[in-house]
Design a protein around this motif. Structure first.
Motif, PDB file in Angstrom:
ATOM      1  N   LEU A   1      62.892 -10.179  22.521  1.00 35.74           N
ATOM      2  CA  LEU A   1      62.193 -10.663  23.700  1.00 35.74           C
ATOM      3  C   LEU A   1      62.771 -10.032  24.957  1.00 35.74           C
ATOM      4  O   LEU A   1      63.995  -9.927  25.100  1.00 35.74           O
ATOM      5  N   GLY A   2      61.887  -9.613  25.847  1.00 33.35           N
ATOM      6  CA  GLY A   2      62.276  -9.123  27.157  1.00 33.35           C
ATOM      7  C   GLY A   2      61.727 -10.021  28.242  1.00 33.35           C
ATOM      8  O   GLY A   2      61.021 -11.001  27.977  1.00 33.35           O
ATOM      9  N   ILE A   3      62.029  -9.665  29.478  1.00 36.01           N
ATOM     10  CA  ILE A   3      61.653 -10.474  30.637  1.00 36.01           C
ATOM     11  C   ILE A   3      61.043  -9.557  31.703  1.00 36.01           C
ATOM     12  O   ILE A   3      61.499  -8.431  31.908  1.00 36.01           O
ATOM     13  N   THR A   4      60.015 -10.053  32.385  1.00 32.75           N
ATOM     14  CA  THR A   4      59.514  -9.381  33.571  1.00 32.75           C
ATOM     15  C   THR A   4      59.320 -10.405  34.684  1.00 32.75           C
ATOM     16  O   THR A   4      59.000 -11.569  34.426  1.00 32.75           O
ATOM     17  N   MET A   5      59.544  -9.949  35.910  1.00 33.94           N
ATOM     18  CA  MET A   5      59.299 -10.763  37.094  1.00 33.94           C
ATOM     19  C   MET A   5      58.670  -9.883  38.162  1.00 33.94           C
ATOM     20  O   MET A   5      59.026  -8.711  38.298  1.00 33.94           O
ATOM     21  N   PHE A   6      57.749 -10.437  38.922  1.00 40.05           N
ATOM     22  CA  PHE A   6      57.156  -9.725  40.053  1.00 40.05           C
ATOM     23  C   PHE A   6      58.167  -9.782  41.191  1.00 40.05           C
ATOM     24  O   PHE A   6      58.092 -10.623  42.075  1.00 40.05           O
ATOM     25  N   ALA A   7      59.119  -8.859  41.155  1.00 37.83           N
ATOM     26  CA  ALA A   7      60.257  -8.908  42.067  1.00 37.83           C
ATOM     27  C   ALA A   7      59.850  -8.504  43.482  1.00 37.83           C
ATOM     28  O   ALA A   7      59.200  -7.474  43.683  1.00 37.83           O
ATOM     29  N   THR A   8      60.252  -9.308  44.459  1.00 38.25           N
ATOM     30  CA  THR A   8      59.989  -9.023  45.865  1.00 38.25           C
ATOM     31  C   THR A   8      61.240  -9.342  46.679  1.00 38.25           C
ATOM     32  O   THR A   8      62.265  -9.764  46.138  1.00 38.25           O
ATOM     33  N   ASP A   9      61.105  -9.180  47.998  1.00 35.28           N
ATOM     34  CA  ASP A   9      62.224  -9.509  48.881  1.00 35.28           C
ATOM     35  C   ASP A   9      62.419 -11.013  49.026  1.00 35.28           C
ATOM     36  O   ASP A   9      63.364 -11.445  49.693  1.00 35.28           O
ATOM     37  N   ARG A  10      61.551 -11.817  48.416  1.00 37.31           N
ATOM     38  CA  ARG A  10      61.661 -13.276  48.506  1.00 37.31           C
ATOM     39  C   ARG A  10      61.953 -13.944  47.162  1.00 37.31           C
ATOM     40  O   ARG A  10      61.997 -15.171  47.096  1.00 37.31           O
ATOM     41  N   THR A  11      62.133 -13.144  46.125  1.00 37.37           N
ATOM     42  CA  THR A  11      62.420 -13.717  44.819  1.00 37.37           C
ATOM     43  C   THR A  11      63.914 -13.623  44.522  1.00 37.37           C
ATOM     44  O   THR A  11      64.695 -13.051  45.283  1.00 37.37           O
ATOM     45  N   MET A  12      64.274 -14.161  43.391  1.00 38.88           N
ATOM     46  CA  MET A  12      65.623 -13.948  42.873  1.00 38.88           C
ATOM     47  C   MET A  12      65.874 -12.448  42.787  1.00 38.88           C
ATOM     48  O   MET A  12      65.010 -11.676  42.368  1.00 38.88           O
ATOM     49  N   ALA A  13      67.052 -12.014  43.187  1.00 41.24           N
ATOM     50  CA  ALA A  13      67.365 -10.586  43.178  1.00 41.24           C
ATOM     51  C   ALA A  13      67.272 -10.034  41.761  1.00 41.24           C
ATOM     52  O   ALA A  13      67.783 -10.638  40.814  1.00 41.24           O
ATOM     53  N   PRO A  14      66.606  -8.886  41.585  1.00 44.19           N
ATOM     54  CA  PRO A  14      66.429  -8.345  40.232  1.00 44.19           C
ATOM     55  C   PRO A  14      67.740  -8.098  39.494  1.00 44.19           C
ATOM     56  O   PRO A  14      67.810  -8.333  38.285  1.00 44.19           O
ATOM     57  N   HIS A  15      68.777  -7.625  40.197  1.00 44.62           N
ATOM     58  CA  HIS A  15      70.026  -7.371  39.484  1.00 44.62           C
ATOM     59  C   HIS A  15      70.653  -8.671  38.994  1.00 44.62           C
ATOM     60  O   HIS A  15      71.281  -8.691  37.929  1.00 44.62           O
ATOM     61  N   GLU A  16      70.460  -9.761  39.734  1.00 42.78           N
ATOM     62  CA  GLU A  16      70.970 -11.052  39.272  1.00 42.78           C
ATOM     63  C   GLU A  16      70.195 -11.543  38.055  1.00 42.78           C
ATOM     64  O   GLU A  16      70.777 -12.056  37.093  1.00 42.78           O
ATOM     65  N   LEU A  17      68.871 -11.375  38.094  1.00 45.55           N
ATOM     66  CA  LEU A  17      68.059 -11.809  36.959  1.00 45.55           C
ATOM     67  C   LEU A  17      68.353 -10.969  35.724  1.00 45.55           C
ATOM     68  O   LEU A  17      68.430 -11.500  34.610  1.00 45.55           O
TER      69      LEU A  17
END
Length: 276
Positions: free
Chosen positions: A3-19
């Motif tokens: 299983l992998g994960i995707t998020m619609f990463a923006t300047d208002r979401t959880m930071a991608p490197h943290e996720l």
């Protein structure tokens, strides 16, 4: 099943490197984020989601290569990918350098997920004729492959050409190219020619499409490629259905939100769906 994960990463979401770090620590095998360079305010193209107003997040996406480089620095094992990058809207020589650099610093963990795009106005601002975007994307990927694999690379096509050139660094290994999009003869011919897998958004219609995808690969003289359903909201029944089709990896969607919104969903997915 992986299983992998995707998020619609923006300047208002959880930071991608943290996720990415949190996903890796829970046992997820891949992490993907999308790209849009910009969203023209005046548009005739309807939103791809079927809603009346395009969600604001489309105009706030991060540069995926910069964000994934940050993720590479704080992770060790998880694969890092674009879901999806729009190569028709990118200059291929510069993008080839970015991909090779990211693959180098991540230790060969980068995956190039690509699509053809849905926003006519966005493509027009990149001087991409709408009806030619698939052919442009194809040539851009083929040209990048030359730069990644040849000591002296050159390319001459309808949409891109360059003279024999040196370009380092090279990727740490083979960069997988996954093509997203609805099933059809043109998509499957492109996958069979230069792709390493099909990444259907949402995963609908896979069973019906598999014979055509396998036939396209057979005609191209290669083994069938993997299918990786993308952006899935999981249930045990849905994942079991994918497994019955021979699917070995599914990319699950988490909400485009902050840590307090994202991490409980990540924990639920890990607890319910990950197996040792």
């Amino acid at each position: 099943m992986r299983l992998g994960i995707t998020m619609f990463a923006t300047d208002r979401t959880m930071a991608p490197h943290e996720l990415a770090r949190e996903a890796e620590s829970r046992g997820f095998v891949s992490f993907y984020i999308p790209e849009h360079t910009h969203i023209p305010v005046s548009r005739d193209t309807p939103p791809p989601t079927g809603v009346d107003t395009l969600p604001e997040e489309y105009a706030r996406t991060l540069d995926p290569f910069v964000a994934l480089a940050a993720a590479a620095a704080v992770t060790e094992r998880i694969r890092l990918g674009t879901g999806v990058c729009l190569p028709a809207q990118r200059e291929p020589i510069v993008t080839a350098k970015a991909v090779a650099t990211l693959d180098q610093i991540s230790g060969g963990r980068f995956v190039l997920g690509i699509g053809y795009g849905w926003n006519r106005e966005e493509a027009a601002d990149h001087d991409v004729p709408w009806k030619q975007r698939r052919g442009i994307a194809r040539e851009h990927v083929l040209a990048m492959r030359e730069l990644w694999t040849k000591e002296e690379a050159s390319f001459k096509g309808e949409h891109v050409s360059f003279q024999p050139s040196w370009s380092w660094p090279k990727p740490a290994g083979h960069v997988p190219v996954l093509l997203g999009g609805a099933p059809g003869p043109l998509l499957f011919s492109h996958i069979a020619e230069y792709g390493d897998g099909w990444m259907p958004i949402g995963g609908a219609g896979i069973r019906e499409a598999l014979p055509a995808l396998r036939a396209a690969c057979e005609e191209a003289g290669r083994e069938p490629v993997p299918v990786i359903p993308f952006g899935t909201l999981p249930t045990p029944e849905k994942l079991g259905y994918y497994a019955s089709l021979g699917v070995e990896e599914v990319v699950l969607r988490v909400p485009a939100g902050g840590r307090d919104e994202v991490l409980p969903v990540l924990d639920e997915y890990a607890t319910t769906h990950l197996r040792d």
